[in-house]
Design a protein around this motif. Structure first.
Motif, short mmCIF file in Angstrom:
data_model
loop_
_atom_site.label_atom_id
_atom_site.label_comp_id
_atom_site.label_asym_id
_atom_site.label_seq_id
_atom_site.Cartn_x
_atom_site.Cartn_y
_atom_site.Cartn_z
N ALA A 97 9.64 14.85 -11.96
CA ALA A 97 8.98 16.07 -11.63
C ALA A 97 8.19 16.08 -10.32
O ALA A 97 7.97 15.11 -9.43
N PRO A 98 8.64 17.28 -9.07
CA PRO A 98 8.59 17.40 -7.88
C PRO A 98 7.18 17.20 -7.39
O PRO A 98 7.21 16.87 -6.20
N LEU A 128 3.69 13.98 -21.89
CA LEU A 128 2.43 15.14 -21.47
C LEU A 128 3.26 16.65 -20.49
O LEU A 128 3.89 15.92 -20.65
N ASP A 129 1.90 16.84 -21.31
CA ASP A 129 1.60 18.10 -21.34
C ASP A 129 1.50 18.28 -19.70
O ASP A 129 1.14 17.81 -19.38
N GLY A 130 1.32 19.69 -19.53
CA GLY A 130 1.07 19.67 -17.29
C GLY A 130 -0.09 19.48 -16.81
O GLY A 130 -0.18 18.59 -16.10
N VAL A 131 -1.18 19.68 -18.26
CA VAL A 131 -2.62 19.56 -17.65
C VAL A 131 -2.51 18.05 -17.44
O VAL A 131 -3.26 17.43 -16.99
N ASN A 132 -2.80 17.07 -18.44
CA ASN A 132 -2.34 16.18 -19.00
C ASN A 132 -1.51 15.34 -17.93
O ASN A 132 -2.02 14.28 -17.65
N GLY A 133 -0.60 15.33 -17.77
CA GLY A 133 0.49 14.80 -16.88
C GLY A 133 -0.06 14.97 -15.56
O GLY A 133 -0.23 14.03 -14.32
N ALA A 134 -1.28 16.29 -15.06
CA ALA A 134 -1.98 16.45 -13.48
C ALA A 134 -2.87 15.52 -13.55
O ALA A 134 -3.49 14.71 -12.88
N ALA A 135 -3.57 14.95 -15.22
CA ALA A 135 -4.62 14.03 -14.60
C ALA A 135 -4.07 12.85 -14.50
O ALA A 135 -4.71 12.03 -13.87
N ILE A 136 -2.69 12.40 -14.97
CA ILE A 136 -3.13 11.25 -15.22
C ILE A 136 -2.40 10.70 -13.33
O ILE A 136 -2.30 9.65 -13.08
N ASP A 194 6.98 4.13 -15.07
CA ASP A 194 8.32 4.62 -15.42
C ASP A 194 8.36 5.84 -15.70
O ASP A 194 7.77 6.05 -16.93
N GLU A 195 8.27 6.69 -15.28
CA GLU A 195 8.35 8.69 -16.04
C GLU A 195 6.60 8.77 -16.12
O GLU A 195 6.68 9.17 -17.45
N PRO A 196 5.55 8.36 -15.65
CA PRO A 196 4.15 8.27 -16.60
C PRO A 196 3.85 9.73 -16.91
O PRO A 196 3.30 9.81 -18.30
N THR A 197 4.52 10.65 -16.77
CA THR A 197 3.45 12.15 -17.39
C THR A 197 5.21 12.72 -17.94
O THR A 197 4.54 13.53 -18.60
N GLY A 198 5.75 11.52 -18.07
CA GLY A 198 6.96 12.54 -18.98
C GLY A 198 7.17 12.89 -20.25
O GLY A 198 7.62 13.64 -21.22
N GLY A 214 0.67 -1.63 0.26
CA GLY A 214 -0.29 -0.34 -0.10
C GLY A 214 0.66 0.99 -0.20
O GLY A 214 0.45 2.08 -0.30
N GLU A 215 2.27 0.54 0.03
CA GLU A 215 2.95 2.25 -0.18
C GLU A 215 2.85 2.76 -1.56
O GLU A 215 2.92 2.26 -2.33
N THR A 216 3.39 4.52 -1.67
CA THR A 216 3.63 4.40 -2.30
C THR A 216 5.24 5.54 -2.71
O THR A 216 5.34 6.47 -1.83
N LEU A 217 6.08 4.84 -3.40
CA LEU A 217 7.73 5.38 -3.32
C LEU A 217 7.89 5.57 -4.45
O LEU A 217 7.61 5.22 -5.87
N GLY A 218 8.34 7.23 -4.33
CA GLY A 218 8.81 7.81 -5.85
C GLY A 218 10.51 7.96 -5.68
O GLY A 218 11.25 7.33 -5.04
N LEU A 219 10.92 7.33 -6.86
CA LEU A 219 12.70 7.33 -7.05
C LEU A 219 13.07 8.66 -7.91
O LEU A 219 12.25 8.47 -8.89
N ILE A 220 13.73 9.33 -7.36
CA ILE A 220 14.17 9.83 -7.99
C ILE A 220 15.18 10.42 -8.35
O ILE A 220 16.83 9.48 -7.36
#
Length: 232
Positions: free
Chosen positions: A203-204, A174-182, A168-172, A35-41
């Motif tokens: 994406a921070p 996409l533009d800002g609006v689509n990236g936020a939606a994803i 893996d970079e799911p919003t990479g 159930g954890e959400t882990l970000g790799l940066i």
């Protein structure tokens, strides 16, 4: 947080390069809870995507161990790995990887059919509805925008109800609006299906929504942070 669903111990990854072997990952030890959400940066070339591939059994560790849901991925052959992934993991790539000759509905139904789900098309349709593509099910990838294609890829990854969702970079791309939606959809899937979510991101704003962020540099973990927003 629940029990550990991903456990890496001293995992290394060495790949053949033009000038000889290249050490991609160097002694990675990391646990991820249910159930954890882990970000790799980390900077480009730090090993983030390679680490995600190890977790998904898409790359095999050169040494050390990689356990997913208690199964040692390093001990499984390619067929067993494919079966394990099909039953337990969803993977979302930056470049979508949709099958161009199939409609959105068919793309989402494929993993369900492979898993022997009897109502594969009905479930695929419901998953596309949930990502706002109810009216686009019969469209082919070339008829869809980048944001729509990524939503199809998300629906395809989520439809089998995987215990682990890797992105893996799911919003990479996409533009800002689509990236936020994803982004919203990814976290929505986690909340709806209770999946463990591991994502690579530059994406921070995406990293800030994770429970924990692990920083990589030069193939090693160099730090981690529990995110304040997640802890509150």
């Amino acid at each position: 947080m629940g029990q550990t669903v991903l456990a890496l111990k001293d995992a290394t990854l060495t790949l053949a390069g033009n000038a000889g072997p290249v050490e991609i990952l160097k002694g990675i030890t990391l646990d991820v809870a249910q159930g954890e959400t882990l970000g790799l940066i980390g900077p480009s070339g730090s090993g983030k995507s390679s680490l995600l591939m190890l977790m998904g059994g898409l790359e095999r560790a050169t040494s050390g161990s990689v356990l997913a849901l208690g199964s040692d991925l390093t001990a499984l052959d390619e067929d067993a790995l494919a079966r394990f992934r099909r039953g337990n993991m969803g993977v979302v790539f930056q470049s979508f990887h949709l099958i161009p000759t199939m409609t959105a509905l068919e793309n989402v139904a494929v993993p369900l059919e492979l898993a022997g789900v009897s109502d594969a098309f009905a479930r695929a349709a419901a998953e596309l509805q949930s990502v706002g593509l109810g009216a686009r099910m019969d469209h082919y990838p070339t008829q869809l925008s980048g944001g729509e294609q990524q939503r199809v890829a998300l629906a395809r990854a989520a439809a089998p109800r995987p215990a682990i969702l890797l992105a893996d970079e799911p919003t990479g791309n996409l533009d800002g609006v689509n990236g936020a939606a994803i982004m919203d959809m990814l976290f929505g899937l986690r909340d709806r299906h209770g999946a463990t979510l591991v994502l690579v991101t530059h994406a921070p704003e995406l990293a800030e929504r994770c429970d924990r962020v692990v920083r990589l540099a030069d193939g090693r973990i160099v730090g981690e942070d529990r995110m304040k927003a997640a802890a509150e």
